[in-house]
Motif scaffolding. Structure first.
Motif, PDB file in Angstrom:
ATOM      1  N   UNK A  67       1.017  -1.217   0.046  1.00  9.89           N
ATOM      2  CA  UNK A  67      -0.038  -0.049  -0.113  1.00  9.89           C
ATOM      3  C   UNK A  67       0.980   1.056  -0.065  1.00  9.89           C
ATOM      4  N   UNK A  68       0.482   2.130  -0.892  1.00  5.06           N
ATOM      5  CA  UNK A  68       1.371   3.361  -0.857  1.00  5.06           C
ATOM      6  C   UNK A  68       0.512   4.683  -0.620  1.00  5.06           C
ATOM      7  N   UNK A  69       1.032   5.488   0.055  1.00  2.00           N
ATOM      8  CA  UNK A  69       0.375   6.683   0.347  1.00  2.00           C
ATOM      9  C   UNK A  69       1.179   7.713   1.060  1.00  2.00           C
ATOM     10  N   UNK A  70       0.823   8.356   2.029  1.00  3.67           N
ATOM     11  CA  UNK A  70       1.364   9.661   2.622  1.00  3.67           C
ATOM     12  C   UNK A  70       1.339   9.269   4.185  1.00  3.67           C
ATOM     13  N   UNK A  71       2.504   9.399   4.895  1.00  8.38           N
ATOM     14  CA  UNK A  71       2.722   9.258   6.289  1.00  8.38           C
ATOM     15  C   UNK A  71       2.393  10.518   7.021  1.00  8.38           C
ATOM     16  N   UNK A  72       1.823  10.775   8.198  1.00 12.49           N
ATOM     17  CA  UNK A  72       1.877  12.059   8.896  1.00 12.49           C
ATOM     18  C   UNK A  72       1.184  11.606  10.047  1.00 12.49           C
ATOM     19  N   UNK A  73       0.420  12.462  10.575  1.00 15.12           N
ATOM     20  CA  UNK A  73      -0.472  12.296  12.146  1.00 15.12           C
ATOM     21  C   UNK A  73      -1.288  10.893  11.674  1.00 15.12           C
ATOM     22  N   UNK A  74      -2.033  10.795  10.556  1.00 14.61           N
ATOM     23  CA  UNK A  74      -2.630   9.942  10.317  1.00 14.61           C
ATOM     24  C   UNK A  74      -2.160   9.238   8.918  1.00 14.61           C
ATOM     25  N   UNK A  75      -1.775   7.855   8.910  1.00 12.83           N
ATOM     26  CA  UNK A  75      -1.217   7.472   7.494  1.00 12.83           C
ATOM     27  C   UNK A  75      -2.465   7.297   6.501  1.00 12.83           C
ATOM     28  N   UNK A  76      -2.337   7.583   5.367  1.00 10.01           N
ATOM     29  CA  UNK A  76      -3.452   7.262   4.370  1.00 10.01           C
ATOM     30  C   UNK A  76      -3.001   6.559   3.405  1.00 10.01           C
ATOM     31  N   UNK A  77      -3.453   5.481   3.122  1.00  2.64           N
ATOM     32  CA  UNK A  77      -3.364   4.564   1.814  1.00  2.64           C
ATOM     33  C   UNK A  77      -4.014   4.950   0.606  1.00  2.64           C
ATOM     34  N   UNK A  78      -3.157   5.204  -0.325  1.00  6.12           N
ATOM     35  CA  UNK A  78      -4.063   5.708  -1.752  1.00  6.12           C
ATOM     36  C   UNK A  78      -3.875   4.789  -2.796  1.00  6.12           C
ATOM     37  N   UNK A  79      -2.965   4.007  -2.982  1.00  4.78           N
ATOM     38  CA  UNK A  79      -2.813   2.781  -3.968  1.00  4.78           C
ATOM     39  C   UNK A  79      -2.547   1.444  -3.357  1.00  4.78           C
ATOM     40  N   UNK A  80      -2.868   0.377  -4.051  1.00  2.22           N
ATOM     41  CA  UNK A  80      -2.791  -0.898  -3.775  1.00  2.22           C
ATOM     42  C   UNK A  80      -1.907  -1.504  -5.056  1.00  2.22           C
ATOM     43  N   UNK A  81      -0.596  -2.021  -4.845  1.00  3.61           N
ATOM     44  CA  UNK A  81      -0.104  -2.669  -5.669  1.00  3.61           C
ATOM     45  C   UNK A  81       0.267  -4.180  -5.639  1.00  3.61           C
ATOM     46  N   UNK A  82      -0.528  -5.176  -6.224  1.00  6.17           N
ATOM     47  CA  UNK A  82      -0.299  -6.572  -5.994  1.00  6.17           C
ATOM     48  C   UNK A  82       1.348  -6.949  -6.421  1.00  6.17           C
ATOM     49  N   UNK A  83       1.838  -7.882  -5.676  1.00  6.08           N
ATOM     50  CA  UNK A  83       3.313  -8.258  -6.233  1.00  6.08           C
ATOM     51  C   UNK A  83       3.248  -9.711  -6.305  1.00  6.08           C
ATOM     52  N   UNK A  84       4.098 -10.290  -6.850  1.00  4.98           N
ATOM     53  CA  UNK A  84       4.241 -11.729  -7.135  1.00  4.98           C
ATOM     54  C   UNK A  84       4.849 -12.644  -5.842  1.00  4.98           C
ATOM     55  N   UNK A  85       4.224 -13.380  -5.281  1.00  7.90           N
ATOM     56  CA  UNK A  85       4.864 -14.312  -4.170  1.00  7.90           C
ATOM     57  C   UNK A  85       5.672 -15.384  -4.917  1.00  7.90           C
ATOM     58  N   UNK A  86       7.139 -15.056  -4.540  1.00  4.64           N
ATOM     59  CA  UNK A  86       8.147 -15.865  -5.104  1.00  4.64           C
ATOM     60  C   UNK A  86       8.481 -17.034  -4.004  1.00  4.64           C
ATOM     61  N   UNK A  87       8.121 -17.046  -2.791  1.00  5.17           N
ATOM     62  CA  UNK A  87       8.469 -18.003  -1.789  1.00  5.17           C
ATOM     63  C   UNK A  87       8.279 -19.220  -2.566  1.00  5.17           C
ATOM     64  N   UNK A  88       9.228 -20.379  -1.970  1.00  4.47           N
ATOM     65  CA  UNK A  88       9.297 -21.551  -2.631  1.00  4.47           C
ATOM     66  C   UNK A  88       8.054 -22.410  -2.038  1.00  4.47           C
ATOM     67  N   UNK A  89       7.298 -21.964  -0.921  1.00  5.49           N
ATOM     68  CA  UNK A  89       6.168 -22.669  -0.430  1.00  5.49           C
ATOM     69  C   UNK A  89       5.050 -21.634  -0.275  1.00  5.49           C
ATOM     70  N   UNK A  90       4.412 -21.148  -1.461  1.00  5.68           N
ATOM     71  CA  UNK A  90       3.510 -20.362  -1.515  1.00  5.68           C
ATOM     72  C   UNK A  90       2.058 -20.510  -0.521  1.00  5.68           C
ATOM     73  N   UNK A  91       1.888 -21.573  -0.624  1.00 10.12           N
ATOM     74  CA  UNK A  91       0.675 -22.289   0.126  1.00 10.12           C
ATOM     75  C   UNK A  91       0.656 -21.750   1.503  1.00 10.12           C
ATOM     76  N   UNK A  92       1.902 -21.345   2.168  1.00  9.50           N
ATOM     77  CA  UNK A  92       2.046 -21.451   3.533  1.00  9.50           C
ATOM     78  C   UNK A  92       2.636 -19.992   3.903  1.00  9.50           C
ATOM     79  N   UNK A  93       3.377 -19.644   2.909  1.00 12.77           N
ATOM     80  CA  UNK A  93       4.182 -18.333   3.233  1.00 12.77           C
ATOM     81  C   UNK A  93       4.228 -17.389   2.068  1.00 12.77           C
ATOM     82  N   UNK A  94       4.823 -16.234   2.297  1.00  9.12           N
ATOM     83  CA  UNK A  94       4.796 -15.104   1.150  1.00  9.12           C
ATOM     84  C   UNK A  94       6.178 -14.569   1.208  1.00  9.12           C
ATOM     85  N   UNK A  95       6.834 -13.888  -0.021  1.00 10.39           N
ATOM     86  CA  UNK A  95       7.933 -13.334  -0.134  1.00 10.39           C
ATOM     87  C   UNK A  95       7.666 -12.577  -1.549  1.00 10.39           C
ATOM     88  N   UNK A  96       7.579 -11.176  -1.080  1.00 13.43           N
ATOM     89  CA  UNK A  96       7.515 -10.390  -2.337  1.00 13.43           C
ATOM     90  C   UNK A  96       8.666 -10.544  -3.268  1.00 13.43           C
TER      91      UNK A  96
END
Length: 125
Positions: A23-52
Motif C-alpha cells: 500500500x502506498x500513500x502518505x505518512x503523517x499524523x494519520x497514515x493514508x493509503x492511496x494505492x494498492x499494488x499486488x506483487x508476485x509471491x516468489x516464496x518456494x512454499x506459497x501455500x503457507x508463506x509469502x515473499x514479495x
C-alpha cells in the motif's frame, strides 16, 4: 474501487496460495493509503508463506518516490487463517509499517506492527 476491495480480490484470486502486495500513500499524523499494488509471491512454499518479488517491490518503491508516495502498509493473505502473524511473518518483517493480513476463511482483516506484534488500528482501507 475502494482499496479494501482490491485487497480482497487479490487474496481470493491467488487462493489457495498466499498473496502479497503493498500500500502506498502518505505518512503523517494519520497514515493514508492511496494505492494498492499486488506483487508476485516468489516464496518456494506459497501455500503457507509469502515473499514479495524483490525486483517488483523495489520498482514499485522507486515509482512511488517520483509520485510523492511512501510505503504505508504491506498486505498478505492467510487462505486458511488466522488474520494474525505467523512466527515467520514476525521474523521476516523488515519495514516500520502496518502489516495487514486477510483471513479468507473468516473474511477478517487484521493489522499488526511487526516484528513486535502489537495490533495496528486501521480505520479505512
Amino acid at each position: 474501487m475502494p482499496l479494501s476491495q482490491l485487497l480482497w480480490q487479490h487474496a481470493r484470486r491467488e487462493a489457495p496460495l498466499e498473496c502479497v502486495g503493498v500500500l502506498g500513500g502518505v505518512q503523517g499524523a494519520d497514515w493514508e493509503a492511496r494505492v494498492y499494488v499486488p506483487l508476485t509471491n516468489v516464496d518456494p512454499l506459497p501455500s503457507a508463506r509469502y515473499q514479495a518479488d524483490p525486483a517488483e517491490l523495489l520498482g514499485t518503491l522507486r515509482r512511488w518516490r517520483g509520485q510523492s508516495l511512501e510505503l504505508v502498509g504491506i498486505f498478505h493473505s492467510h487462505p486458511r487463517g488466522p488474520a494474525e502473524p505467523s512466527e515467520r511473518d514476525r521474523q521476516w518483517a523488515a519495514y516500520p509499517v502496518p502489516y495487514l493480513i486477510a483471513d479468507l476463511r473468516t473474511e477478517q482483516l487484521g493489522a499488526w506492527w511487526l516484528p513486535q506484534g502489537g495490533t495496528a488500528e486501521v480505520t479505512q482501507v
